[in-house]
Design an enzyme around this catalytic site. Sequence first.
Site, PDB file in Angstrom:
ATOM      1  N   GLY A 269       0.921  -1.135   0.051  1.00 42.02           N
ATOM      2  CA  GLY A 269       0.007  -0.094   0.089  1.00 42.02           C
ATOM      3  C   GLY A 269       0.875   1.282  -0.136  1.00 42.02           C
ATOM      4  O   GLY A 269       2.174   1.286  -0.272  1.00 42.02           O
ATOM      5  N   CYS A 270       0.205   2.160   0.431  1.00 40.79           N
ATOM      6  CA  CYS A 270       0.914   3.556   0.206  1.00 40.79           C
ATOM      7  C   CYS A 270       2.087   3.816   1.131  1.00 40.79           C
ATOM      8  O   CYS A 270       3.012   4.760   0.853  1.00 40.79           O
ATOM      9  CB  CYS A 270      -0.057   4.658   0.783  1.00 40.79           C
ATOM     10  SG  CYS A 270      -1.438   4.977  -0.399  1.00 40.79           S
TER      11      CYS A 270
END
Length: 363
Positions: A152-153
Amino acid sequence: MPLTLHGIGTAVPEQAVSAEESIALAERVNAERPEQAGLVRRIHQRSQVHRRGSVLLEGSGRQLPIQQRLPFYGEESPGTADRMRAFARHATPLALKACRAAFRDSGLRPESITHLVTVSCTGFEAPGVDLALIETLALSASVQRTHVGFMGCHGALNGLRVARAYAEADAGAVVLLCSVELCSLHLHYGWEPEKLVANALFADGAAAVVASASPPATGRSLVLRANGATVIPGSRNLMHWQIGDHGFSMGLSPRVPTVVAEALKPWLEGWLDTAALRVEAIRSWALHPGGPKILTACAEALKLSPAQLTASREVLHDHGNMSSATVLFILERLRRSAESGPCLALAFGPGLSAEAALLDLSD
């Protein structure tokens, strides 16, 4: 040994969609009834994203309607296989552009690289981007590879932790870290309000870092001192990133900003205490712009000034949320303009989890 970031390079696709084009596209693929178009428009207007790059855009004229500039997305949602074929075609050129910029910035040459760390949560293939970088940049065949996938981020901060571990284990290690994210491949069709927010925020981008345990040369430098992480209890269902039949599906609960803000300060204060620092001592912040509400909630929780979020808001405005690559875009800006002293990079992902990197910015 601390890890010195000798060079940072960033890259975005040559073409981008404006905020109005994004609204037109969302109205076409998301608004199933006329009355839903108003909510689609409000979500995009509140995103604070001015333009977003996409490797899928075609044609050179802005006078063309969005359906002609973005023919990948027609009346029916493309399947995951089609989206992964697009990743295989477009990820490497963008990654190479960022890596070459990082080498120019660092003054080091590709043949000096001993370790390669790649990061992505938007595509999978093998052989993949890592092998393509080795071949095209003429890295050593004995370079040691690690891939940080589907995190993810905050994936680039995981990658920096890996790079720091290499430098601590081997004083002669020279690491190339490359994050490439093609978020536009995963445009969601249909009416699911949580996914409309992701459609309004995410974009394509790549960023690279050349780093080693060698001390900084002349000029402004970033040195990574420590990494930290936490998982927020009871937050598992608030954010997801899942592989489906029509791409990767992002779900964002509207509770995410509040939950992150409530958990952030107690954890961060405890972690910084191990480095004998207080939140107030941090001079610059690379806060991942998961969205404007997350930036605002974190700023209020940590009592940050608007100026301390300028770089994060600028990157969100200029490029959108490029998932894991975004925080490196922010660090690149801070290295040029921020006040010297402790710098904190912070990003969030499914879990809910937070990753932090404590750096020193010096002249």
